[in-house]
Design an enzyme around this catalytic site. Structure first.
Site, mmCIF file in Angstrom:
data_model
loop_
_atom_site.group_PDB
_atom_site.id
_atom_site.type_symbol
_atom_site.label_atom_id
_atom_site.label_comp_id
_atom_site.label_asym_id
_atom_site.label_seq_id
_atom_site.Cartn_x
_atom_site.Cartn_y
_atom_site.Cartn_z
ATOM 1 C CE LYS A 124 -0.227 -4.605 3.129
ATOM 2 N NZ LYS A 124 -0.786 -5.968 2.453
ATOM 3 C CE1 TYR A 150 -3.420 -2.681 5.975
ATOM 4 C CE2 TYR A 150 -3.304 -0.169 5.336
ATOM 5 C CZ TYR A 150 -3.226 -1.499 4.856
ATOM 6 O OH TYR A 150 -3.448 -1.850 3.629
ATOM 7 C CB THR A 183 -0.912 0.041 1.243
ATOM 8 O OG1 THR A 183 -1.549 1.332 1.384
ATOM 9 C CG2 THR A 183 -0.041 -0.278 2.556
ATOM 10 C CG ASP A 184 -1.070 5.099 -0.913
ATOM 11 O OD1 ASP A 184 -1.707 4.404 0.057
ATOM 12 O OD2 ASP A 184 -1.760 5.964 -1.635
ATOM 13 C CD GLU A 185 -3.183 3.595 4.422
ATOM 14 O OE1 GLU A 185 -2.994 3.600 5.615
ATOM 15 O OE2 GLU A 185 -4.348 3.190 3.939
HETATM 16 P P1 NAD Z 1 -10.173 -6.678 2.270
HETATM 17 O O1 NAD Z 1 -10.055 -6.682 3.865
HETATM 18 O O2 NAD Z 1 -11.291 -6.551 1.349
HETATM 19 O O3 NAD Z 1 -9.490 -8.374 2.124
HETATM 20 C C1 NAD Z 1 -8.824 -9.048 2.689
HETATM 21 C C2 NAD Z 1 -8.966 -10.603 2.666
HETATM 22 O O4 NAD Z 1 -7.898 -11.268 3.307
HETATM 23 C C3 NAD Z 1 -10.121 -11.275 3.159
HETATM 24 O O5 NAD Z 1 -10.687 -12.069 2.193
HETATM 25 C C4 NAD Z 1 -9.637 -11.682 4.457
HETATM 26 O O6 NAD Z 1 -10.479 -13.164 4.702
HETATM 27 C C5 NAD Z 1 -8.413 -12.382 4.180
HETATM 28 N N1 NAD Z 1 -7.537 -12.599 5.079
HETATM 29 C C6 NAD Z 1 -7.245 -12.027 6.411
HETATM 30 N N2 NAD Z 1 -6.499 -12.546 6.849
HETATM 31 C C7 NAD Z 1 -6.295 -13.633 6.474
HETATM 32 C C8 NAD Z 1 -5.199 -14.845 6.879
HETATM 33 N N3 NAD Z 1 -4.600 -14.591 8.182
HETATM 34 N N4 NAD Z 1 -4.873 -15.603 6.026
HETATM 35 C C9 NAD Z 1 -5.846 -15.928 4.658
HETATM 36 N N5 NAD Z 1 -6.725 -14.950 4.444
HETATM 37 C C10 NAD Z 1 -6.844 -13.679 5.261
HETATM 38 O O7 NAD Z 1 -8.674 -6.001 1.684
HETATM 39 P P2 NAD Z 1 -8.573 -5.661 0.291
HETATM 40 O O8 NAD Z 1 -9.309 -4.193 0.387
HETATM 41 O O9 NAD Z 1 -8.929 -6.129 -0.706
HETATM 42 O O10 NAD Z 1 -7.035 -5.404 0.320
HETATM 43 C C11 NAD Z 1 -6.217 -6.372 -0.220
HETATM 44 C C12 NAD Z 1 -4.752 -6.094 -0.138
HETATM 45 O O11 NAD Z 1 -4.491 -4.579 -0.913
HETATM 46 C C13 NAD Z 1 -4.263 -5.929 1.148
HETATM 47 O O12 NAD Z 1 -3.076 -6.649 1.477
HETATM 48 C C14 NAD Z 1 -4.213 -4.361 1.329
HETATM 49 O O13 NAD Z 1 -3.373 -4.124 2.143
HETATM 50 C C15 NAD Z 1 -3.706 -3.917 -0.107
HETATM 51 N N6 NAD Z 1 -4.310 -2.620 -0.325
HETATM 52 C C16 NAD Z 1 -5.828 -2.138 -0.152
HETATM 53 C C17 NAD Z 1 -6.118 -0.882 -0.569
HETATM 54 C C18 NAD Z 1 -7.587 -0.487 -0.340
HETATM 55 O O14 NAD Z 1 -7.743 0.615 -0.607
HETATM 56 N N7 NAD Z 1 -8.291 -1.525 0.015
HETATM 57 C C19 NAD Z 1 -5.272 -0.157 -1.188
HETATM 58 C C20 NAD Z 1 -3.680 -0.504 -1.172
HETATM 59 C C21 NAD Z 1 -3.368 -1.781 -0.862
HETATM 60 P P1 TYD Z 2 -10.034 4.520 4.597
HETATM 61 O O1 TYD Z 2 -11.450 4.158 3.570
HETATM 62 O O2 TYD Z 2 -10.419 4.165 6.075
HETATM 63 O O3 TYD Z 2 -8.994 4.302 4.161
HETATM 64 P P2 TYD Z 2 -7.420 4.765 4.587
HETATM 65 O O4 TYD Z 2 -7.754 5.022 6.215
HETATM 66 O O5 TYD Z 2 -6.714 3.301 4.406
HETATM 67 O O6 TYD Z 2 -7.175 5.608 3.696
HETATM 68 O O7 TYD Z 2 -10.458 6.057 4.872
HETATM 69 C C1 TYD Z 2 -10.090 6.931 3.937
HETATM 70 C C2 TYD Z 2 -9.983 8.559 4.569
HETATM 71 O O8 TYD Z 2 -11.604 8.597 5.081
HETATM 72 C C3 TYD Z 2 -9.260 8.628 5.849
HETATM 73 O O9 TYD Z 2 -8.435 9.890 5.514
HETATM 74 C C4 TYD Z 2 -9.996 8.402 6.748
HETATM 75 C C5 TYD Z 2 -11.469 8.984 6.205
HETATM 76 N N1 TYD Z 2 -12.853 8.448 7.113
HETATM 77 C C6 TYD Z 2 -13.765 9.324 7.586
HETATM 78 O O10 TYD Z 2 -13.662 10.568 7.547
HETATM 79 N N2 TYD Z 2 -14.643 8.537 8.189
HETATM 80 C C7 TYD Z 2 -14.719 7.514 8.169
HETATM 81 O O11 TYD Z 2 -15.975 6.811 8.728
HETATM 82 C C8 TYD Z 2 -14.020 6.645 7.448
HETATM 83 C C9 TYD Z 2 -13.946 4.977 7.467
HETATM 84 C C10 TYD Z 2 -12.893 7.107 6.963
#
Ligand code: NAD
Ligand code: TYD
Length: 355
Positions: free
Chosen positions: A154, A150, A126-128
């Site tokens: 990562k 988190y 992630t970019d985080e």
């Molecule tokens: P999500 O939370 O929707 O899904 C996570 C999945 O991982 C679920 O299906 C969960 O059951 C599975 N999981 C969790 N713990 C597990 C374990 N111990 N063993 C096996 N499976 C397990 O997540 P997402 O939003 O689809 O993100 C997927 C990946 O992309 C993550 O690694 C996240 O860090 C990365 N990512 C997400 C975002 C975003 O905005 N959602 C952005 C950048 C990177």
């Molecule tokens: P989020 O979707 O949780 O992603 P991330 O924290 O990984 O960037 O949140 C996106 C942005 O929205 C973040 O700056 C936090 C803000 N946010 C709110 O203002 N209210 C909310 O209820 C949530 C879940 C997020």
């Protein structure tokens, strides 16, 4: 190509499985997923009867279970890891599962890739991990400066993966995507939470001033970026995948309101800020464009509308999740922990200490 997809029942992982099976006739995919609160077999329903797809309920932090599943699948060309605990607010409330899955689980997968002679591993990051970016955009060689449990987990996984490349010669590639939006996202993240709150007549809990900036990437672009890194990336390299669409939280909230024809004053409620809330994320994705030929294609103004419409048309998908005991308990716990907190929250301390 035979590919193991960890975390394939989640938001981005399931989109990867659906899209790759549709695109590549000769791919076979085994999904390994623990099915936490965020894992949902309904996300894989569209491919459930595809003979090229198989599923096994496995915790990536359980070396024995991972080994058994990989042995049963036989030769694999690649493993792509989406599995993670992913919600920043949950990591603030309790980080243990983040360390177990996001750090130790990735260690287990790296060892398994080596033991089973799997050709390549893609670690989806992630970019985080770069932390807050005051000006400009972080390239892949920018220092890691994670600020939440988190993002720190990562970053730990990224460093383990890069160490395995150097120490054992493992073929591993890392992608760092930005905030992703689209269908099938668990309704705790901003876009699905706000869209579904509006659809249920609830207010939108905007943290702090709503001036935090996130870069928004459509899930299909994220999936294509992971595919490009898998097929064309160089071992040991990191690729940023940014949507190139930075918005304050106020701006994306306004876009979601507009998509449903609702107004700010009737719907938005300012709530206490998230502790350590990173002010801005911004990544430079020119390396992915140059080396992988990847650029995001989605037009944000169209896709945010399509996304909100998807939640409008799939109430049965999210209502069950949102009204589960787990979700309601989590929301109550989070807001109880934030009661009475004013603008002297640690966010301001964190931002001041960085100058
Ligand atoms: P999500 O939370 O929707 O899904 C996570 C999945 O991982 C679920 O299906 C969960 O059951 C599975 N999981 C969790 N713990 C597990 C374990 N111990 N063993 C096996 N499976 C397990 O997540 P997402 O939003 O689809 O993100 C997927 C990946 O992309 C993550 O690694 C996240 O860090 C990365 N990512 C997400 C975002 C975003 O905005 N959602 C952005 C950048 C990177
Ligand atoms: P989020 O979707 O949780 O992603 P991330 O924290 O990984 O960037 O949140 C996106 C942005 O929205 C973040 O700056 C936090 C803000 N946010 C709110 O203002 N209210 C909310 O209820 C949530 C879940 C997020």
């Amino acid at each position: 190509m035979r590919v193991i997809v960890c975390g394939g029942a989640g938001f981005i992982g399931s989109a990867f499985v659906r899209d790759m099976l549709a695109e590549h006739e000769d791919w076979e995919i085994l999904v390994l997923d623990k099915l936490t609160y965020a894992g949902n077999m309904e996300n894989l329903e569209p491919v459930a009867s595809d003979s090229r797809y198989a599923f096994s309920k496995v915790d990536i932090a359980d070396p024995h279970a991972v080994r058994e599943a990989l042995s049963a699948f036989g030769t694999a060309d690649a493993l792509v890891n989406f599995a993670a605990e992913t919600h920043v607010d949950r990591s603030i409330a309790d980080a243990r599962a983040f360390l177990t899955t996001d750090v130790f689980g990735v260690h287990v997968l790296l060892e398994a890739v080596r033991d089973h002679g799997i050709g390549r591993m893609v670690q989806v990051s992630t970019d985080e991990v770069y932390g807050p970016i005051r000006t400009g955009s972080a390239a892949e060689d920018a220092p890691l400066n994670p600020t939440s449990p988190y993002s720190a987990s990562k970053a730990g996984a990224d460093l383990q993966a890069l160490a395995h490349r150097v120490t054992y010669g493992t073929d591993v590639v890392i992608t760092r995507g930005s905030n992703t939006y689209g269908p099938y996202q668990y309704p705790e993240k901003l876009v699905p939470l706000f869209a579904t709150n509006l659809l249920e007549g609830q207010r939108l809990p905007l943290y702090g001033e709503g001036l935090n900036v996130r870069d928004w990437l459509h899930v299909d672009d994220h999936v294509r970026g992971v595919e490009a890194a898998l097929l064309h990336g160089s071992a040991g390299q990191v690729y940023n995948l940014g949507g190139g669409h930075e918005l304050t939280n106020k701006q994306i909230t306004a876009a979601i309101l507009a998509a449903l024809g609702r107004t700010w004053d009737e719907c938005v409620e300012r709530v206490a800020d998230r502790p350590g809330h990173d002010l801005r994320y911004s990544i430079d994705s020119t390396k992915a464009a140059r080396e992988l030929g990847w650029v995001p294609a989605a037009v944000f103004d169209d896709e945010i509308k399509n996304t909100v419409e998807w939640y409008q048309e799939h109430i049965e998908w999210w209502a069950r999740l949102k009204h589960s005991d787990d979700f309601e308990e989590w929301v109550d716990r989070w807001y109880a922990s934030r009661q009475g907190i004013d603008d002297e929250s640690p966010t301001h301390i964190a931002q001041e200490s960085r100058g």
